[in-house]
Design a protein around this motif. Structure first.
Motif, mmCIF file in Angstrom:
data_model
loop_
_atom_site.group_PDB
_atom_site.id
_atom_site.type_symbol
_atom_site.label_atom_id
_atom_site.label_comp_id
_atom_site.label_asym_id
_atom_site.label_seq_id
_atom_site.Cartn_x
_atom_site.Cartn_y
_atom_site.Cartn_z
ATOM 1 N N ARG A 364 0.743 -1.130 0.092
ATOM 2 C CA ARG A 364 0.130 0.041 -0.108
ATOM 3 C C ARG A 364 0.888 1.300 -0.126
ATOM 4 O O ARG A 364 2.338 1.151 0.510
ATOM 5 C CB ARG A 364 -0.963 -0.019 1.203
ATOM 6 N N PHE A 365 0.203 2.315 -0.530
ATOM 7 C CA PHE A 365 0.829 3.714 -0.374
ATOM 8 C C PHE A 365 0.812 4.294 0.903
ATOM 9 O O PHE A 365 -0.258 4.302 1.430
ATOM 10 C CB PHE A 365 0.299 4.548 -1.414
ATOM 11 N N LEU A 399 -6.668 6.944 -1.651
ATOM 12 C CA LEU A 399 -5.429 7.145 -2.678
ATOM 13 C C LEU A 399 -5.098 5.657 -3.125
ATOM 14 O O LEU A 399 -4.553 5.570 -4.379
ATOM 15 C CB LEU A 399 -4.333 7.767 -2.030
ATOM 16 N N ASN A 400 -5.066 4.773 -2.077
ATOM 17 C CA ASN A 400 -4.577 3.454 -2.379
ATOM 18 C C ASN A 400 -5.549 2.717 -3.296
ATOM 19 O O ASN A 400 -5.394 2.135 -4.353
ATOM 20 C CB ASN A 400 -4.451 2.482 -1.351
ATOM 21 N N ARG A 401 -7.035 3.033 -3.219
ATOM 22 C CA ARG A 401 -7.816 2.568 -3.965
ATOM 23 C C ARG A 401 -7.891 3.114 -5.559
ATOM 24 O O ARG A 401 -8.119 2.278 -6.368
ATOM 25 C CB ARG A 401 -9.386 2.825 -3.272
ATOM 26 N N VAL A 423 -7.098 -3.723 10.092
ATOM 27 C CA VAL A 423 -6.064 -2.780 10.585
ATOM 28 C C VAL A 423 -5.318 -1.995 9.722
ATOM 29 O O VAL A 423 -5.290 -0.784 9.871
ATOM 30 C CB VAL A 423 -5.112 -3.760 11.171
ATOM 31 N N GLU A 424 -4.959 -2.444 8.544
ATOM 32 C CA GLU A 424 -4.045 -1.671 7.513
ATOM 33 C C GLU A 424 -4.763 -0.754 6.627
ATOM 34 O O GLU A 424 -4.307 0.202 6.513
ATOM 35 C CB GLU A 424 -3.336 -2.582 6.763
ATOM 36 N N GLY A 425 -5.843 -1.322 6.407
ATOM 37 C CA GLY A 425 -6.826 -0.225 5.520
ATOM 38 C C GLY A 425 -6.787 -0.765 4.118
ATOM 39 O O GLY A 425 -6.809 -2.119 3.801
ATOM 40 N N VAL A 426 -7.054 -0.133 2.973
ATOM 41 C CA VAL A 426 -7.055 -0.655 1.896
ATOM 42 C C VAL A 426 -5.634 -0.873 1.286
ATOM 43 O O VAL A 426 -4.696 0.023 1.442
ATOM 44 C CB VAL A 426 -7.685 0.527 0.873
ATOM 45 N N CYS A 427 -5.349 -1.874 0.786
ATOM 46 C CA CYS A 427 -4.188 -2.414 0.327
ATOM 47 C C CYS A 427 -4.450 -3.068 -1.138
ATOM 48 O O CYS A 427 -5.455 -3.310 -1.839
ATOM 49 C CB CYS A 427 -3.697 -3.433 1.162
#
Length: 759
Positions: A364-365, A399-401, A423-427
């Motif tokens: 991910r960014f 932004l990662n999406r 936990v990490e979010g969008v990846c």
């Protein structure tokens, strides 16, 4: 280990192998003939499915041919069919157990990937509850079974098992993952042991544990060796599933995955791993009682159930051991290649870098805030305020999406997927074992993915930096409201609050929608590098303007000022039209009243006799009436009625009051040649040379000279007359200069008007 169709001793199998070889040869000959004729080979079929069928290779044709061949084999007599089915089933089971290092195992072939686990649960219930066949669920009531699932298991697995087994949901136990030490996607073994002890104390029976050799999300492997010891201690059935089980076919296998060969059962999906369509999944298990396996449904006497292995039997023979290992090895090399390349890219975080053997890469960014601690950012702290972590995470998620969607469009052969982790979010996930064989992913595709990421990083970092500045500028601007939409990947959203805007209402605002539609049109006409979009506000039905990604340094103050001024002008113009409509309506009514009064006055002046048809004509012939033509004209500028007598007498249209020129309210600034709107000034940069800057200044001075020249000539023309007396040469020259100045003013007036309109 590589039996071929030539080595099969059974006459029926030999005949079938001969026919199969002829069918493959016909396919190759037809393909070669079409290539010689210059025809394009396509996997499409006519009809509604045209263009929707993926292009498959020869191994795919073999797998599909197995389904047709199975229907043909089912027409044989029972004795030959029984021998043939037994041979196919035993060969396929033996090959799979040897390839994936699962000794002395049995195989169950099933279409639904989760069906094998449901059958294993039935087998475990029959093994632990001896009276289950006689007493049924009454036995389970006295001692409830417990099935343990990891919190990182694929969604819906527990609900599927309960529905298939007829068990209540309290029979499921969700085991959390590690929180302090180890991977956050691995099962917490210590907490699992505590749960098992608690269930035993409550009179429950720990039945089955589902472990992961490659979780569905990020590909992490549980500590299977430690879990196997725990299951043996408490008599629990251990089942393993996951994409990392494919690496058992390679020469080097990690110890965590190798421990899966000692489990009680495992589920394999060779279809996606090897690029084989319509190939069943396989569940390998170890059990000595054939009666219980028959009751659980793992074995069957139906020919159709046994012939499920035929497509896989043909495909394994076609690929051979070397072909199978090569495909799995190629997928693992692709993941390692991407992982090594992403380690060199800034602002990219890899989530599986502690497991070098995992064929899944999740990244991910991210961008650290100034003064933030990278250690604290790597490990989320539950006690931190949501405003400190949540805002940055929502921004990075959008932004990662956007980055994932861009990579999927630019490199479709990569098979990238976008997922949202708790936990990490969008990846972004790259799992070549599930996609490479089908999509034909190569090493060049991985390099192209890395190149696309590097090209998109400046856009992502610039957008993330400008978001806070955009929010501050919009908050400080009058009449604008900042729209905080976590799903928008651009700079941000803004809504213009008009005079009649109800701030407390969340319903659709037609007037605001009209203003924002006009604002969107005006902003797109500026031809800037920014993209603008109109849509409903987050958690509301009101319209707003969304500003897209920024690829370069953007002047946010100019952008916000232009939005505010343009929206205000659109609102004023719409109000002007509404007011003008009302003024025209009132003017028409007033004109009708005045015309009616004028007709009455004319009747009084001419008298009653002139209104009689015959008498009036004679009277008008002897004594004509000199009546002036009176009418009314409506002056839109002044909003008043005027008489038309001046028009008929002097044959001239009345000009009325000339309105003053409306000054433009749009905030503009002088731009250099080629500079687009909303860009910061580049005077101090090396992008422009001194020659271009000097020429631009000279152009501005010329325009100012042309603008000021006519005004100066007009002043000279309106100078006071000279003292009367004898004309001199100087007076003559002044008179000629005045005449030339006046003529020059008349000639340059169109040019001045054109410059004024350009301004």
């Amino acid at each position: 280990m590589e039996p071929t169709l030539k080595k099969i001793a059974d006459p029926t199998l030999a005949e079938m192998g001969k026919n199969l070889k002829e069918a493959v040869k016909m396919l190759e000959d037809s393909q070669r003939t079409e290539e010689e004729n210059g025809k394009k080979i396509s996997g499409d079929i006519p009809g509604p499915l045209q263009g929707r069928i993926q292009n498959i290779g020869e191994q795919g044709h073999i797998a599909l041919l197995g389904h047709s061949l199975g229907a043909y084999i089912s027409t044989l007599d029972k004795e030959k069919l029984r021998k043939l089915m037994t041979r196919i089933l035993s060969d396929t089971t033996l090959w799979l157990c040897r390839i994936f290092r699962y000794e002395n195992g049995c195989a169950y072939f099933h279409e639904e990937e989760r069906e094998g686990l449901a059958k294993i649960c039935r087998l475990a219930i029959h093994s632990r509850y001896e009276d289950f066949v006689v007493d049924g669920f009454n036995v389970l009531y006295n001692k409830k079974p417990v099935i343990y699932l990891s919190a990182a298991a694929r969604p819906g697995l527990g609900q599927y098992l309960c529905n298939q087994l007829g068990l209540p949901f309290p029979c499921l136990c969700r085991v959390p993952c590690n929180t302090m030490f180890g991977s956050q996607h691995q099962m917490d073994v210590a907490f699992l042991e505590k749960l098992i002890k608690d269930d035993i104390e409550r009179g429950k029976l720990p039945l089955l544990l589902v472990a992961n050799a490659g979780t569905a999300a990020v590909g992490h492997t549980d500590k299977i060796g430690r879990l196997k010891e725990l299951c043996e201690q408490y008599g629990i059935w251990l089942h393993v599933e996951g994409v990392n089980l494919a690496t058992l076919a390679l020469g080097y296998v990690s110890s965590s995955v190798l421990a899966a060969t000692k489990c009680d059962s495992m589920t394999l999906t060779p279809g996606p791993w090897l690029g084989l369509p319509a190939v069943p999944a396989v569940t390998l298990y170890k059990h000595d009682d054939p009666a219980l396996t028959l009751v659980a449904g793992l074995t069957s006497n139906k020919p159709a159930d046994k012939l499920r292995a035929l497509p896989l039997w043909l495909s394994l023979q076609y690929l051979g051991l070397d072909g199978i290992v090569e495909r799995i090895k190629h997928a693992c090399q692709l993941s390692q290649r991407l992982q090594e390349s992403l380690k060199k890219v800034n602002h990219i975080k890899i989530l599986v870098e502690d497991e070098l053997s995992s064929p899944v890469v999740v990244f991910r960014f991210f961008q650290e805030l100034p003064g933030s601690d990278p250690v604290l950012k790597a490990v989320p702290v539950p006690n931190m305020a949501p405003s400190a972590v949540g805002r940055e995470r929502h921004s990075c998620d959008a932004l990662n999406r956007w980055l994932g969607e861009q990579l999927k469009q630019l490199v479709p052969e990569s098979g990238l997927t976008v997922m949202d982790l708790e936990v990490e979010g969008v990846c972004i996930r790259f799992s070549p074992l599930m996609t490479a064989a089908v999509l034909g992913t190569r090493g060049e595709d991985v390099d192209q993915v890395v190149a696309c990421i590097q090209s998109k990083l400046p856009i992502l970092t610039c957008t993330l930096q400008l978001r806070e500045e955009f929010k501050q500028e919009v908050t400080a601007a009058a009449g604008l409201l900042y729209v905080d939409d976590p799903n928008w990947p651009g700079i941000g959203g803004v809504r213009y609050e008009h005079a009649n805007d109800d701030k407390s209402s969340l319903k659709l605002d037609p007037e605001g929608e009209k203003i924002h539609a006009g604002l969107l049109k005006k902003l797109n006409e500026l031809e800037s590098d920014l993209t603008f979009k109109m849509g409903p506000e987050y958690k509301s039905m009101k319209s707003c303007i969304y500003v897209g990604m920024a690829s370069d340094d953007v002047d946010i103050s100019e952008l916000v000022g232009t939005i505010a001024v343009t929206a205000r002008e659109i609102e004023e113009n719409s109000r002007l039209l509404e007011n003008m409509t009302e003024v025209v309506r009132k003017g028409i009514q007033e004109a009708q009243v005045q015309l009616q009064k004028a007709n009455e006055e004319r009747l009084l002046e001419e008298g009653v006799l002139r209104q009689i048809p015959v008498v009036g004509s004679v009277l008008n012939w002897f004594s004509p009436v000199q009546a002036s033509q009176k009418g009314r004209t409506f002056n839109l500028t002044a909003g008043s009625l005027e008489s038309t007598e001046h028009t008929y007498v002097y044959k001239v249209q009345g000009t009325g009051v000339t309105p003053p020129q409306t000054p433009s309210g749009t905030r503009t600034k002088q731009r250099l040649p080629g500079q687009k709107p909303f860009k910061r000034s580049l005077r101090g940069s090396d992008a422009l040379s001194e020659t271009s800057s000097v020429s631009h200044i000279e152009d501005l001075e010329k325009m100012e000279h042309l603008t000021g020249g006519p005004e100066q000539d007009a002043l000279e023309t309106s100078s006071p007359e000279p003292h009367p007396g004898a004309p001199t040469l100087q007076d003559t020259e002044q008179t000629g200069a005045l005449q030339n100045g006046a003529q020059h003013t008349e000639d340059d007036r169109p040019q001045v008007e054109e410059l004024e309109s350009l301004r």
